[in-house]
Design a protein around this motif. Structure first.
Motif, PDB file in Angstrom:
ATOM      1  N   LEU A   1       0.856  -1.194   0.000  1.00  0.00           N
ATOM      2  CA  LEU A   1       0.000   0.000   0.000  1.00  0.00           C
ATOM      3  C   LEU A   1       0.884   1.233   0.000  1.00  0.00           C
ATOM      4  CD1 LEU A   1      -2.838  -0.640   2.627  1.00  0.00           C
ATOM      5  CD2 LEU A   1      -3.092  -0.418   0.161  1.00  0.00           C
ATOM      6  N   HIS A   2       0.405   2.273  -0.664  1.00  0.00           N
ATOM      7  CA  HIS A   2       1.124   3.540  -0.694  1.00  0.00           C
ATOM      8  C   HIS A   2       0.322   4.562   0.100  1.00  0.00           C
ATOM      9  CE1 HIS A   2       3.806   1.883  -3.680  1.00  0.00           C
ATOM     10  NE2 HIS A   2       2.734   1.455  -4.337  1.00  0.00           N
TER      11      HIS A   2
ATOM     12  N   SER B   1      -7.793   2.638  -5.984  1.00  0.00           N
ATOM     13  CA  SER B   1      -6.593   2.409  -6.797  1.00  0.00           C
ATOM     14  C   SER B   1      -5.643   1.355  -6.237  1.00  0.00           C
ATOM     15  CB  SER B   1      -5.831   3.728  -6.986  1.00  0.00           C
ATOM     16  OG  SER B   1      -5.377   4.204  -5.733  1.00  0.00           O
ATOM     17  N   GLN B   2      -5.869   0.866  -5.026  1.00  0.00           N
ATOM     18  CA  GLN B   2      -4.954  -0.101  -4.435  1.00  0.00           C
ATOM     19  C   GLN B   2      -5.718  -1.314  -3.901  1.00  0.00           C
ATOM     20  OE1 GLN B   2      -1.552   1.660  -2.139  1.00  0.00           O
ATOM     21  NE2 GLN B   2      -2.959   3.383  -1.968  1.00  0.00           N
TER      22      GLN B   2
END
Length: 175
Positions: free
Chosen positions: A72-73, A104-105
Motif C-alpha cells: 500500500l502507498h 486504486s490499491q
C-alpha cells in the motif's frame, strides 16, 4: 573523582539535549482552527481494548511493513475515537495508512477502508519532528488551543506521519 562525575554528567546532559533537539523536541507545533475540505481515507484495521494489550503494538508494525513492502502507498495514520491519553483501558482506534482513495490499491488481508470526517471544524496541529516526540507535542498543542479558545473537542483524532513534511494531529471540534 567528583570532577569527573560532573564532566560525565555534563557530557550525557548535552548529548541528550542534542538528540532531543535533533528529533524536534524543542519545536512548537503550528495549531489552527480549520475545516477538512475533503474526505481523508485510511486503509487499516480497527482496534478496541487496552493500549498495553499484546495486539496493539503489532498493528503499527504491520502497517509500517505493508507500507515499506509497497503493498500500500500512503502515510502512516491512525484515527482514535477517544482520547488516547485518557483511555488506556478502553481505547478505540483505526490503525493503518492514510491513502489517496479507496479504488486504486488492493487491500492486504485483514485491512479495510474508513473515512475521516469532512466539512467539519477541526483543530489541526502540525510539527516537523520525529514521530517519537511529535504525538505528545501535537496533542498538547491541540488541547491547549481548544482550551484557550473555549472549543469542545469531540474526542476523535486523526494522526498522520508522512515520510517527509510535517506530522499532524487533527481533532474534531463540537458545536
Amino acid at each position: 573523582m567528583n570532577r569527573w562525575l560532573l564532566i560525565l554528567f555534563l557530557v550525557v546532559f548535552v548529548g541528550g539535549a542534542s538528540v532531543y533537539a535533533y528529533l524536534g523536541g524543542f519545536k512548537q507545533p503550528e495549531v489552527a482552527l480549520t475545516t477538512v475540505p475533503q474526505p481523508i481515507y485510511l486503509a487499516g484495521q480497527h482496534f478496541k481494548g487496552r493500549a498495553d494489550s499484546p495486539g496493539f503494538g503489532p498493528m503499527f508494525r504491520q502497517a509500517q511493513q505493508i507500507k515499506s513492502s509497497g503493498q500500500l502507498h500512503g502515510d502512516l495514520g491512525n484515527i482514535y475515537y477517544n482520547d488516547p491519553d485518557a483511555a488506556s483501558d478502553s481505547l478505540k482506534a483505526f490503525i493503518g495508512l492514510v491513502v489517496a482513495d479507496t479504488t486504486s490499491q488492493k487491500l492486504p488481508a485483514g485491512f479495510h477502508y474508513t473515512t475521516f470526517f469532512t466539512q467539519q471544524q477541526v483543530v489541526r496541529a502540525r510539527i516537523e519532528a520525529s514521530y517519537m516526540v511529535a504525538p505528545g507535542k501535537l496533542y498538547e498543542g491541540v488541547k491547549e488551543y481548544a482550551k484557550r479558545h473555549n472549543l469542545k473537542l469531540l474526542q476523535v483524532y486523526l494522526e498522520r506521519f508522512p515520510d517527509t513534511g510535517a506530522n499532524e494531529v487533527i481533532a474534531v471540534v463540537g458545536i
